[in-house]
Structure formats: structure tokens, C-alpha cells
Motif scaffolding. Sequence first.
Motif, PDB file in Angstrom:
ATOM      1  N   VAL A   1       4.717   7.839   3.291  1.00 52.69           N
ATOM      2  CA  VAL A   1       3.891   7.683   4.490  1.00 52.69           C
ATOM      3  C   VAL A   1       3.048   8.923   4.756  1.00 52.69           C
ATOM      4  O   VAL A   1       1.877   8.836   5.153  1.00 52.69           O
ATOM      5  CB  VAL A   1       4.784   7.355   5.712  1.00 52.69           C
ATOM      6  N   TYR A   2       3.620  10.088   4.518  1.00 51.85           N
ATOM      7  CA  TYR A   2       2.905  11.324   4.836  1.00 51.85           C
ATOM      8  C   TYR A   2       1.602  11.459   4.050  1.00 51.85           C
ATOM      9  O   TYR A   2       0.638  12.059   4.544  1.00 51.85           O
ATOM     10  CB  TYR A   2       3.817  12.529   4.575  1.00 51.85           C
TER      11      TYR A   2
ATOM     12  N   LEU B   1      -0.231   8.901   2.976  1.00 55.66           N
ATOM     13  CA  LEU B   1      -1.153   7.812   3.321  1.00 55.66           C
ATOM     14  C   LEU B   1      -2.144   8.232   4.401  1.00 55.66           C
ATOM     15  O   LEU B   1      -3.192   7.604   4.562  1.00 55.66           O
ATOM     16  CB  LEU B   1      -0.368   6.587   3.796  1.00 55.66           C
ATOM     17  N   TYR B   2      -1.808   9.283   5.159  1.00 56.92           N
ATOM     18  CA  TYR B   2      -2.671   9.728   6.244  1.00 56.92           C
ATOM     19  C   TYR B   2      -3.410  11.022   5.905  1.00 56.92           C
ATOM     20  O   TYR B   2      -4.025  11.627   6.783  1.00 56.92           O
ATOM     21  CB  TYR B   2      -1.855   9.902   7.520  1.00 56.92           C
ATOM     22  N   ASP B   3      -3.356  11.434   4.646  1.00 54.20           N
ATOM     23  CA  ASP B   3      -4.151  12.580   4.228  1.00 54.20           C
ATOM     24  C   ASP B   3      -5.634  12.246   4.342  1.00 54.20           C
ATOM     25  O   ASP B   3      -6.042  11.116   4.033  1.00 54.20           O
ATOM     26  CB  ASP B   3      -3.837  12.950   2.772  1.00 54.20           C
ATOM     27  N   PRO B   4      -6.472  13.189   4.752  1.00 59.16           N
ATOM     28  CA  PRO B   4      -7.911  12.911   4.865  1.00 59.16           C
ATOM     29  C   PRO B   4      -8.539  12.325   3.593  1.00 59.16           C
ATOM     30  O   PRO B   4      -9.325  11.380   3.694  1.00 59.16           O
ATOM     31  CB  PRO B   4      -8.506  14.276   5.226  1.00 59.16           C
TER      32      PRO B   4
ATOM     33  N   THR C   1      -7.164  10.459   1.271  1.00 61.39           N
ATOM     34  CA  THR C   1      -6.707   9.069   1.121  1.00 61.39           C
ATOM     35  C   THR C   1      -7.355   8.164   2.155  1.00 61.39           C
ATOM     36  O   THR C   1      -7.802   7.050   1.830  1.00 61.39           O
ATOM     37  CB  THR C   1      -5.175   9.004   1.252  1.00 61.39           C
ATOM     38  N   LEU C   2      -7.450   8.623   3.391  1.00 61.31           N
ATOM     39  CA  LEU C   2      -8.107   7.819   4.425  1.00 61.31           C
ATOM     40  C   LEU C   2      -9.582   7.600   4.084  1.00 61.31           C
ATOM     41  O   LEU C   2     -10.146   6.545   4.375  1.00 61.31           O
ATOM     42  CB  LEU C   2      -7.963   8.498   5.785  1.00 61.31           C
TER      43      LEU C   2
ATOM     44  N   GLU D   1       4.506  -0.351   6.329  1.00 64.50           N
ATOM     45  CA  GLU D   1       3.994   1.017   6.511  1.00 64.50           C
ATOM     46  C   GLU D   1       2.477   1.076   6.374  1.00 64.50           C
ATOM     47  O   GLU D   1       1.841   2.018   6.835  1.00 64.50           O
ATOM     48  CB  GLU D   1       4.620   1.973   5.491  1.00 64.50           C
TER      49      GLU D   1
ATOM     50  N   ALA E   1      -0.984   0.393   9.718  1.00 69.95           N
ATOM     51  CA  ALA E   1      -1.895   1.325  10.404  1.00 69.95           C
ATOM     52  C   ALA E   1      -3.018   1.824   9.491  1.00 69.95           C
ATOM     53  O   ALA E   1      -4.198   1.775   9.877  1.00 69.95           O
ATOM     54  CB  ALA E   1      -1.102   2.493  10.987  1.00 69.95           C
ATOM     55  N   PRO E   2      -2.710   2.300   8.264  1.00 70.20           N
ATOM     56  CA  PRO E   2      -3.813   2.759   7.403  1.00 70.20           C
ATOM     57  C   PRO E   2      -4.821   1.657   7.072  1.00 70.20           C
ATOM     58  O   PRO E   2      -6.005   1.933   6.862  1.00 70.20           O
ATOM     59  CB  PRO E   2      -3.093   3.233   6.131  1.00 70.20           C
TER      60      PRO E   2
END
Length: 605
Positions: free
Chosen positions: A239-240, A242-245, A247-248, A416, A419-420
Motif C-alpha cells: 500500500v505504501y 501505491l501512493y508514491d507520487p 505511481t500516482l 486496497e 482509493a488509488p
Amino acid sequence: MGLRMNSIEEELRYLEKWFIIAVLIGVVSGFAAIIFHLAIDYSIQLFLKWLAGYEPPKPGMESSIPIIPENKLLLFLIPPLGGLLSGFLVFKFAPEAEGHGTDAIIESFHYKEGIVRSRVPLIKLIASALTIGSGGSAGKEGPVAQIGGGFGSFLAQLLKLNPRDRRIALIIGLGSGIGAIFKAPFGGAIFASEVLYMMDFEPLSIPPAFIASLVSYVIMGFFEGWDHVFWAPDLASKVYVLYDPPTLTFFALLGILNGAMGILYVKIFYSVRDLFRKLKKVPRTLKPAIGGLVTGLIGVFYPQVLESSYGWLQMLIRGDFTYMPLQTLILLPFLKILATAFSIGSGGSGGVFAPALVIGGSLGALIWHFASSILPGYDVPIAAYVIIGMMSFFGGVGKVPIATMLMVSEMTGDYELFAPSLIATTLSYIITGNFTIYESQVFSRAESPAHGESKVGLLRIIYNKLKVEDPSLLVKVRAKDLMVEAMAKLNCKSKIAQVLDLMKKYPYRVYPVVDDNNRFMGFIALEDIVIRAPRRSNIEIMLLPIERGVTVREDDTLATVLEKMIENEIDKIVVIGEDFELKGIITLKEILKLLVSTKIRVKIR
């Protein structure tokens, strides 16, 4: 407190009314989904495995390895055979069973008072099993929606329900069928409410749809097991990242790509459909066979496009590229679009949801390849990109973003990613705009004949029609050309008793309010005056609730007038001059007069 209790009592009465009906629909939809699932499996065994020697991979935990025949020419002959059988069955007994099912249910909801002929579900089940089982590029969603919705309509007619309730029963069946076949009860129920509109929901259907979808899911689970449709790795430990800039950013790029490809999907699908409809000299029963020839030809070189392709999608989720080299992966979205357009657009029977998941998933895999190539050591699993690709592509092209995210999450068990996926799905939804794979969708409840077209809904239809048929009119006509004198304007200093006679002469819902210099101040509602009239007849109008109102200038174009009326959901707009002086008013009536004078016809359907 009393109002709240009344509301709770009404909701309980509503559930009591629909509980038994929803359970019955859920039971039938659940067993119908099982029969349909088995029919497709047997059809694949007969046509693809025994006759062609091709065994496609299967999705799920124990996914299989594909068996591809040495003589691939047989793959060219099997889809047209299935198309021939399907075409004969459909056009001989139930022509409305052609195409992709869900759209037929949407059309029935909006334009046919929820009526589906009783023979349609059975014909749809058999015809779709033949189309998909013989290699036609189609999915289960459309057929099972029409099967479940068809029973809901049949039950409603049997119980002699009114048109409003018949429509609700129809979409309860749609949702329960989807919930069972994809093992996605939550998403299926929401899908039934969301798919009717491009930007709205049908709220009355949601509570009974939840009940029916749960019942059908439980029945399907007992017979077919409780495993998710697709196996996916547990992403909780990732999960950590998946929210990296970075990756987003790649998820956003995926959403943009899916939006563009979604437009292409819709255009090609309906262009092929329209092409086949123009072939008047070709018997309708033969058209699905012709479409099958094209699908079979593609399948000879790329068997990945045949049938639902779920097994191939499962291989992408696993990151298995043994049979999916990069050059094939690049071509797959385009080939799947073509195969689906010819399989269904020619008159074949099947859904568009499964192909859309494959298209979106393969695009997600391509973006993952791109990310991995420019970021050495990139450790985000490909499954994240494939699943978000699935969500965002159909969420945009089907105009069902919320339902799709829920359904795909349930189908894969990867919550999970919910949200992304919002980034990619939102972008895809925005970019596709008014392009939708369901042509019977309307923008909102305001445009639906099921609710009686509102004036605002009619304004939207007029605006869209003018943009296509006479865009110059939107620019040439000005507000001053349309406006009429505001005969029933009220002075803000007038007392209620002084304006009652004027209101009797002009019984409108709202009235423009002006000051002593004829400057527009806003609108006042009829009820705000009437409620206070007996007790406070000496109160001045300015002391009552006055809504600000929406205005245009005299030189504003018809396009501006319509856009402001639609955006603010109003059916009348005030024209002002300098210093807010009230010049006139424009209502739907004036716009309709303009259309009559220009001989432009507004057709709802």
C-alpha cells in the motif's frame, strides 16, 4: 421528530412491499446465472475445445495454461458457426435479444415502461452461450442483465404492478443477475441504479436491489464456490508504494489513455453496428455469422481475443507474459475492440463489460511496462495496474465509475486499490464525456420518460440537438431576440395584499422582483407569498425570501442562455441591461417557439 418517524415508517413500508419480490427475483437470477455459466462452459467445450482443439486459459486461483491448436484455421470457422446459430435463434424468435443486453434493459426502463417479452430471457441465454462459447468476443454481463431483468419484468406483469414498480422490478433483476455472475453483490446492486444514467442514480431501486443481489450471490456461491472471479496477489504490504507520487502519476496517465481508448471503443463499436444495419440485402440471421468471420480471422493470429478473454486477463494479473509478448500486448486493446464490435455489433448476443475489462487491463499492463522501463527497480506489482486499468476503462466508457470500482474490487478481492483507482477512473470518466457504450442511457432522471421529462431535461435535449443539427443558430440568436416582457414582475416595496390580484391573473411558480428603478433583485416563489398572505398581508415583498436568480445580458448568445439554464437547472432566465435593469425574461416556451420557426424537430427517442 414526528417527520423523522414518518420517514422511517415509510421506508419500512417500502421494504415490506419489495422484500418478497426482491427475494423471488434474486432466487431466479441466481439459478439463471448458474445455468448460464454452465451453458457457456459446455459451449466452449463443444465449439472451441472439441471442434477447434483450442482450450482458452481460465481465470481464478487455479488458472490453466492455454492449449492452442496446430491447425489454427479451425479458429476461423468456429465463430461464424456460432454466429449463424445465434443469429437464427435471435431473429427468428426474439429480435430484441440481439446486441449487448444491458442496453436493451436500459431502453425498456426509459421507453417501454419496464416491459420485456417473457421469451427474451431464454433466447438471450441460449444465443449468448452460443456466441461466447464459439469464440465471439463478448461477456456475460449483458446477457445475465437481460435474463434477470426479463424475469423481474415478467414477475411485475404477473403481479399487475404499475409502470413505476415494474421498472424497479426490471432493474432489481438486472442488478441481481450481475451480482451473481460476477460474485459482486454490492457492485451489482449499485450498477443497476447507476447504469441507467450518465450522471445520476435511481435511488428507489437500491434497497431492494441489495436484497436481490445478495440472494442471487449466495445461491451462486453455494453452487460454484466462493472464490473471486480473478485471483490477485495481496497488495496490503504494498500500500505504501501505491501512493508514491511517481505511481500516482502513472495511474493518472493510465486514466487519460483509457479515456481516449474508451472514445475509440464507442466509435468503432457503433460504426460497425450501423454498418451492419445498412446491409439491407443481407438477411439478419446471417449477419452475426459475417461478424463471426472477422472475429475468427483475428483469432487465427491472436486467439487472445476469442470469447471473454478472462483467462488471458488473469495471466496479466499474475504477470505471466509467456503467451503475451510486448508486441501482442500493444495490439490486444485494438484487436479486442474490433473483435467485440464485429461479434456483437453484427447482431450477435453478448455483453460489453468483459471485453472492456480486457481492454482496460491490457492498457494497464502496458503502462506498467512503461513505468518499469524508466524506473529501474520499480516494485509495484503489475496486478495493481491491470486492475486499476479494468476499473477506469469501463468506469469511463460505461458511465458507471462507482459501480465498476466496487465490482472489480469484489471480483479480484483487492480492496486496497479502491482509493488509488479514483485518479484513473475520474480522468477516464471526464475524458469520455458524452461517449458511452450504452446508447440508451440518458443524462439524468430529468431526461428520463420514466420520470416524465422535466423542462430542464428538455432544454438539455434541445441544446444537444442544436449543437449537431444547427450550431450556427446557437451563435446567431441573441437573448434580446428571444426575450419577452416580464408581465408579472413584483416591486420589492409592494405589500402582499397589493400583489394578490396580479398573481391570480398570472399564476406562475416564481415571480421576478424589482426595485423602484426596475433593477432585478431576484425571484420569489409563489408558496412563500401564499403561505404568509392570510396572516401577514401588510408585509413588504422585500422582507420575504428572495432567491438571487440567474441572469444573462441582451447580447449573450442562445448557447450561453441554454448553458446557464441547464447548469443551474432552471427553466426561466432573466435578461438584464446596464445597472441590472430588467429587460425581459426567457422561458422554455420562447425557445420552443424558436425551434418551431426554424422547423427543427426535437425527438426524445
